[in-house]
Design a protein around this motif. Structure first.
Motif, PDB file in Angstrom:
ATOM      1  N   TYR A   9      69.088  25.448   8.283  1.00 19.09           N
ATOM      2  CA  TYR A   9      69.126  24.998   7.161  1.00 19.09           C
ATOM      3  C   TYR A   9      67.984  24.127   7.455  1.00 19.09           C
ATOM      4  O   TYR A   9      68.178  22.552   7.633  1.00 19.09           O
ATOM      5  CB  TYR A   9      69.882  25.348   6.010  1.00 19.09           C
ATOM      6  CG  TYR A   9      70.923  26.324   6.042  1.00 19.09           C
ATOM      7  CD1 TYR A   9      69.953  27.863   5.907  1.00 19.09           C
ATOM      8  CD2 TYR A   9      71.839  26.315   6.868  1.00 19.09           C
ATOM      9  CE1 TYR A   9      70.496  29.083   6.199  1.00 19.09           C
ATOM     10  CE2 TYR A   9      72.694  27.604   7.017  1.00 19.09           C
ATOM     11  CZ  TYR A   9      71.952  29.076   6.446  1.00 19.09           C
ATOM     12  OH  TYR A   9      72.691  29.887   6.609  1.00 19.09           O
ATOM     13  N   LYS A  49      65.610  30.947   0.716  1.00 18.89           N
ATOM     14  CA  LYS A  49      66.878  31.946   1.463  1.00 18.89           C
ATOM     15  C   LYS A  49      66.147  31.984   3.035  1.00 18.89           C
ATOM     16  O   LYS A  49      65.475  31.946   3.558  1.00 18.89           O
ATOM     17  CB  LYS A  49      67.196  33.102   1.067  1.00 18.89           C
ATOM     18  CG  LYS A  49      68.125  34.019   1.363  1.00 18.89           C
ATOM     19  CD  LYS A  49      68.637  35.105   0.912  1.00 18.89           C
ATOM     20  CE  LYS A  49      70.149  35.603   0.959  1.00 18.89           C
ATOM     21  NZ  LYS A  49      70.723  36.777   0.419  1.00 18.89           N
ATOM     22  N   GLY A  50      67.078  31.186   3.396  1.00 18.64           N
ATOM     23  CA  GLY A  50      66.702  31.160   5.308  1.00 18.64           C
ATOM     24  C   GLY A  50      66.583  29.787   5.424  1.00 18.64           C
ATOM     25  O   GLY A  50      66.719  29.248   6.837  1.00 18.64           O
TER      26      GLY A  50
END
Length: 100
Positions: A9, A49-50
């Motif tokens: 992240y 997201k991710g």
């Protein structure tokens, strides 16, 4: 066996949701669960997201100033956060992502 990895992240957002059930002030007294839900929803809506992870945190040791939100690895800490502060936190994350 211990395996060390690098975080996938760009930013990992921790929201304290500690609830002392009224015995003492805690982050849960300030709608931290709603705050987490709004942040998570907004991150998903932005397509992050991710790249950005929103997680629940236990007590960070300063519930008296809570709710508290931390962003790592940038070492940013926000106190006294309300669900109305989501846009400001998102702006901070966006800036961090542009600097990465």
């Amino acid at each position: 066996m211990l395996i060390q990895n690098e975080s996938p992240y760009l930013a990992h957002v921790f929201i304290c949701t500690n609830d002392r059930k009224g015995e003492r002030k805690s982050c849960a007294d300030g709608d931290s669960q709603l705050l987490k839900a709004k942040l998570k929803e907004a991150v998903d809506a932005k397509g992050w997201k991710g790249k950005v992870r929103v997680s629940t945190s236990g007590c960070l040791g300063v519930c008296g100033e809570g709710p508290n939100v931390m962003i790592y690895p940038q070492k940013l800490w926000f106190s006294g956060v309300t669900p109305d502060d989501v846009d400001e936190i998102l702006s901070t994350i966006e800036r961090l992502m542009s600097e990465a």
